[in-house]
Design a protein around this motif. Structure first.
Motif: not given
Length: 297
Positions: A28-35, A65-68, A181-184, A194-202
């Motif tokens: 499993t590879v988790v990819v955090k895709y930034g805004g 993913h993020g989306g700031g 997955v959206a970080p909500v 809650y709005n969760v920081n995407a980095d922390t969520f990932a």
């Protein structure tokens, strides 16, 4: 016209990639895709192609993913003022509704559609789905510049992961689907969002599923030394030292702290890399040189 040696080049590339495919087979590879990384149309297409290819060769990607920037633009359009404290967006009741609409709605479904267009089978989720992530309210403190006293900052509906339930993720990972997955996340009692920081969520997702790699796609090449040269690899201890001596500063601090958090929760390695580099994900996982900065225990 196709060059005469093109088939040979393709075969050579596949042979070189084979050991890396074997290394990550069924992993499993988790990819955090930034805004910021998702703002370019070409980069978005390369990303979607990379994720679809990973699934095809037997690797199990999970996209967070993020989306700031997109949230900021929508708040401006609606005339809703937004401020940041301690590096996090202050999120009142009106703002959290917009955040959920943008993250779990527009952005999430656009990423899903892009991956599907490249031959993948993506499904859109948020931390709320199946009780995947429960969040608790974030608490932060700042020094008041006028009084010099430490004061607790109320960030509103900003949360951090308190619990991750793997049930939905495990199902998706072992299926033909690619979870996006959206970080909500909801509170444990289901009353708050809650709005969760995407980095922390990932980082929390990667730790919970025992990911072999967490890739943090952003708009910088990785961690830089004092001469602005890329550092290719760091241990957790070295990463902490760079934060302490100021080499890692500003917005890079929470990213590196997330890397440390994920490694300490069992992720084999975390990479910070530039998501606007063509096929950055494939370069990192399936080539000898890799890309970005690798942080390991």
């Amino acid at each position: 016209m196709t060059a005469p040696n093109a088939p040979h080049d393709t075969a050579r590339i596949l042979v070189e990639a084979l050991p890396y495919m074997q290394r990550y087979d069924a992993a499993t590879v988790v990819v955090k895709y930034g805004g910021n990384a998702m703002g370019d149309s070409d980069a978005a297409r390369w990303f979607a192609q990379d994720v679809a290819i990973l699934k095809e060769v037997g690797i199990n990607p999970v996209v967070v993913h993020g989306g700031g920037p997109q949230i900021g633009r929508m708040l401006d359009r609606l005339g809703i003022k937004s401020e940041f404290k301690a590096g996090l967006r202050v999120t009142d009741k009106a703002t959290v509704e917009i955040v959920e609409m943008i993250l779990a709605g527009a952005i999430n479904k656009n990423i899903v559609a892009s991956i599907n267009a490249e031959g993948g089978r993506a499904i859109g989720l948020s931390g709320k789905d199946g009780g995947m992530v429960f969040a608790r309210k974030v608490s932060r403190s700042l020094i008041n510049p006028e009084t010099g006293q430490e004061e607790v900052v109320d960030l509103g509906f900003v949360g951090e992961p308190a619990e991750v339930d793997r049930t939905v993720l495990d199902w998706a990972i072992t299926s033909d689907f690619i979870p996006v997955v959206a970080p909500v996340a909801g509170s444990a009692d289901g009353r708050e969002t809650y709005n969760v920081n995407a980095d922390t969520f990932a980082g929390a997702i990667a730790g919970a599923v025992g990911a072999k790699r967490l890739l943090m796609l952003t708009d910088v090449p990785g961690v830089l030394d004092r001469d602005k040269n890329l550092i290719q690899q760091l241990s957790v201890e070295e990463a902490r030292r760079l934060i302490a001596d100021g080499t890692v500063s500003g917005g890079m601090i929470p990213k590196v702290e997330t890397c440390i958090y994920a490694v300490e929760r069992g992720v084999e390695g975390v990479v910070i890399l530039d998501g606007k580099t063509p096929h950055a994900v494939l370069m990192e996982l399936l080539t000898p040189g890799g890309a970005g900065t690798l942080i390991t225990r």
